[in-house]
Design a protein around this motif. Structure first.
Motif, PDB file in Angstrom:
ATOM      1  N   ASP A  17      21.809  -1.471   3.675  1.00  0.00           N
ATOM      2  CA  ASP A  17      21.842  -0.367   2.707  1.00  0.00           C
ATOM      3  C   ASP A  17      20.399  -0.045   2.327  1.00  0.00           C
ATOM      4  N   ASN A  18      20.064  -0.145   1.063  1.00  0.00           N
ATOM      5  CA  ASN A  18      18.697   0.186   0.669  1.00  0.00           C
ATOM      6  C   ASN A  18      17.962  -1.022   0.105  1.00  0.00           C
ATOM      7  N   THR A  19      18.190  -2.162   0.696  1.00  0.00           N
ATOM      8  CA  THR A  19      17.446  -3.343   0.287  1.00  0.00           C
ATOM      9  C   THR A  19      17.216  -4.247   1.498  1.00  0.00           C
ATOM     10  N   ILE A  20      16.497  -5.352   1.277  1.00  0.00           N
ATOM     11  CA  ILE A  20      16.177  -6.277   2.365  1.00  0.00           C
ATOM     12  C   ILE A  20      17.178  -7.425   2.331  1.00  0.00           C
ATOM     13  N   PHE A  21      17.631  -7.802   3.514  1.00  0.00           N
ATOM     14  CA  PHE A  21      18.643  -8.844   3.639  1.00  0.00           C
ATOM     15  C   PHE A  21      18.089  -9.952   4.528  1.00  0.00           C
ATOM     16  N   PHE A  22      18.188 -11.217   4.047  1.00  0.00           N
ATOM     17  CA  PHE A  22      17.727 -12.358   4.843  1.00  0.00           C
ATOM     18  C   PHE A  22      18.873 -13.335   5.034  1.00  0.00           C
ATOM     19  N   MET A  23      19.078 -13.777   6.285  1.00  0.00           N
ATOM     20  CA  MET A  23      20.079 -14.807   6.568  1.00  0.00           C
ATOM     21  C   MET A  23      19.408 -15.928   7.353  1.00  0.00           C
ATOM     22  N   ASN A  24      19.502 -17.162   6.837  1.00  0.00           N
ATOM     23  CA  ASN A  24      18.854 -18.277   7.529  1.00  0.00           C
ATOM     24  C   ASN A  24      19.755 -18.849   8.618  1.00  0.00           C
ATOM     25  N   GLU A  25      19.265 -19.879   9.317  1.00  0.00           N
ATOM     26  CA  GLU A  25      19.992 -20.434  10.462  1.00  0.00           C
ATOM     27  C   GLU A  25      21.330 -21.049  10.062  1.00  0.00           C
ATOM     28  N   GLU A  26      21.432 -21.468   8.805  1.00  0.00           N
ATOM     29  CA  GLU A  26      22.685 -22.075   8.331  1.00  0.00           C
ATOM     30  C   GLU A  26      23.678 -21.017   7.860  1.00  0.00           C
ATOM     31  N   GLY A  27      23.303 -19.754   7.953  1.00  0.00           N
ATOM     32  CA  GLY A  27      24.206 -18.682   7.546  1.00  0.00           C
ATOM     33  C   GLY A  27      24.100 -18.305   6.085  1.00  0.00           C
ATOM     34  N   GLU A  28      23.171 -18.944   5.344  1.00  0.00           N
ATOM     35  CA  GLU A  28      23.008 -18.592   3.924  1.00  0.00           C
ATOM     36  C   GLU A  28      22.361 -17.219   3.833  1.00  0.00           C
ATOM     37  N   GLN A  29      22.882 -16.382   2.943  1.00  0.00           N
ATOM     38  CA  GLN A  29      22.427 -15.003   2.835  1.00  0.00           C
ATOM     39  C   GLN A  29      21.729 -14.743   1.505  1.00  0.00           C
ATOM     40  N   LYS A  30      20.724 -13.857   1.557  1.00  0.00           N
ATOM     41  CA  LYS A  30      19.998 -13.528   0.333  1.00  0.00           C
ATOM     42  C   LYS A  30      19.570 -12.067   0.388  1.00  0.00           C
ATOM     43  N   TYR A  31      19.795 -11.366  -0.708  1.00  0.00           N
ATOM     44  CA  TYR A  31      19.323  -9.981  -0.822  1.00  0.00           C
ATOM     45  C   TYR A  31      18.006  -9.990  -1.598  1.00  0.00           C
ATOM     46  N   ILE A  32      17.032  -9.272  -1.088  1.00  0.00           N
ATOM     47  CA  ILE A  32      15.703  -9.231  -1.701  1.00  0.00           C
ATOM     48  C   ILE A  32      15.500  -7.854  -2.320  1.00  0.00           C
ATOM     49  N   PRO A  33      15.376  -7.775  -3.636  1.00  0.00           N
ATOM     50  CA  PRO A  33      15.218  -6.464  -4.296  1.00  0.00           C
ATOM     51  C   PRO A  33      13.944  -5.755  -3.815  1.00  0.00           C
ATOM     52  N   VAL A  34      14.124  -4.654  -3.134  1.00  0.00           N
ATOM     53  CA  VAL A  34      12.989  -3.990  -2.516  1.00  0.00           C
ATOM     54  C   VAL A  34      12.026  -3.420  -3.554  1.00  0.00           C
ATOM     55  N   GLU A  35      12.576  -3.012  -4.706  1.00  0.00           N
ATOM     56  CA  GLU A  35      11.706  -2.401  -5.719  1.00  0.00           C
ATOM     57  C   GLU A  35      10.771  -3.412  -6.371  1.00  0.00           C
ATOM     58  N   ASP A  36      11.078  -4.722  -6.217  1.00  0.00           N
ATOM     59  CA  ASP A  36      10.233  -5.768  -6.816  1.00  0.00           C
ATOM     60  C   ASP A  36       9.333  -6.455  -5.790  1.00  0.00           C
ATOM     61  N   THR A  37       9.348  -5.993  -4.545  1.00  0.00           N
ATOM     62  CA  THR A  37       8.647  -6.707  -3.480  1.00  0.00           C
ATOM     63  C   THR A  37       7.409  -5.938  -3.009  1.00  0.00           C
ATOM     64  N   ALA A  38       6.274  -6.604  -3.064  1.00  0.00           N
ATOM     65  CA  ALA A  38       5.019  -5.982  -2.610  1.00  0.00           C
ATOM     66  C   ALA A  38       4.686  -6.398  -1.186  1.00  0.00           C
ATOM     67  N   GLU A  39       4.966  -7.663  -0.862  1.00  0.00           N
ATOM     68  CA  GLU A  39       4.603  -8.171   0.465  1.00  0.00           C
ATOM     69  C   GLU A  39       5.489  -9.354   0.814  1.00  0.00           C
TER      70      GLU A  39
END
Length: 331
Positions: A17-39
């Protein structure tokens, strides 16, 4: 203020959608708020795709990559929004005029040497016997203004750091972190591993700050502008490494936040394990957020903000508005 996000796990980075999504090798998922991320600082083995990079470019998010040892590998530098033809011409003009280039290179080495001196004075006032190293560094510093050859200037800077590193064992007093000379790619002992890891992060942090100015990171003055992708970040980082990286290292060792157990041998060198890296970047981020009262503007500013102010000073110098003088801490 937008944040720096460190990724140590292996996995996938995607746009969802309109944010960053990270999934690690174990399948754990995390959404990263794009408006708060500089780098993003990526240390793990992470898969990305074109759609993700396009999204980072739209959101002006820089992605830095580090190799297995924690060395800087490269950067996804999004489409530049603030670059100006005028500033690129001023930067190139100052680089091609040897007198101007040498003058700026001298300022960067002077700033680094004076901040090294301040670090040593800080510990001397706490009864650490670093007087001999201080004297050697002060004598070498007198040669900076007399030197008009960039390679000789870099040699002086290298000699200053050589004496500086000899004071490290006296400062931290921990036998398991004895310096034993500078070694890189790969580092051969724990102290070198910490120095290289910290320096890599500061190089990337300065590069991210350059992105927010009109300056072009490809044109440096102490570090030659050649086929290397970026060099201005290396120049500015010289000023900040002693008061950021080295102070963090002394804190980590002095408070026993990092020990020998946080390192492992790999491919003929020594590297930090994931937990050690997490502890290091947390302490460095705390340091970057620490504020000091800026004598020039009279307000508290963070060390990260000081990097940006340093770049603004350089812009004014290149435009002929004021002569650049490097930041020197006043502890």
């Amino acid at each position: 203020m937008k944040k720096t996000l460190y990724i140590f796990s292996n996995g996938q980075l995607r746009r969802k959608d309109n944010t960053i999504f990270f999934m690690n090798e174990e399948g754990e998922q995390k959404y990263i708020p794009v408006e708060d991320t500089a780098e993003l600082m990526v240390f793990g083995e992470v898969d990305i795709n074109k759609r993700f990079l396009e999204f980072c470019s739209q959101q002006e998010i820089i992605v830095h990559y580090f190799n297995n040892y924690g060395y800087y590998s490269g950067t996804f530098y999004p489409r530049e929004h603030y670059n100006s033809g005028y500033m690129i011409l001023r930067q190139a003009e100052a680089y091609l005029n040897m007198e101007s280039r040498v003058s700026l290179a001298q300022k960067f080495v002077t700033g680094a040497a004076q901040n090294i001196r301040q670090v040593l004075k800080y510990y001397q006032n706490r009864d650490k016997e670093v007087g001999r190293q201080l004297q050697e560094i002060e004598e070498l510093s007198t040669k900076i203004k007399e030197t008009c050859d960039i390679s000789v200037l870099m040699g002086i800077e290298g000699n200053i750091r050589e004496y500086y590193y000899k004071a490290f064992d006296v400062i931290h007093g921990q036998s398991e972190f004895v310096f034993e000379g500078r070694s890189k790619r790969p580092p051969q002992n724990a102290m070198n591993t910490l120095i290289s890891f910290g320096n890599s992060i500061v190089y990337s942090t300065v590069l991210s700050e350059i992105y927010k100015t009109h300056l072009d990171p490809r044109i440096g003055y102490l570090h030659a502008t050649n086929f290397r992708r970026f060099s201005l970040n290396l120049d500015i980082a010289e000023i900040f490494k002693p008061i950021l990286v080295d102070r963090v290292i002394f804190t980590l060792i002095g408070k026993k936040m990092i020990s020998k157990r946080d390192f492992k041998k790999d491919s003929g060198g020594l590297m930090l394990k994931e937990n050690g890296r997490r502890v290091f970047v947390e302490e460095l981020e705390n340091r970057l957020k620490t504020t000091i009262t800026h004598r020039g503007i009279g307000n508290p500013v963070s060390y990260r903000r000081l990097m940006r102010l340093e770049l603004y000073k350089l812009e004014k110098h290149l435009m002929g508005e004021s002569v650049y003088e490097p930041f020197v801490t006043q502890w």
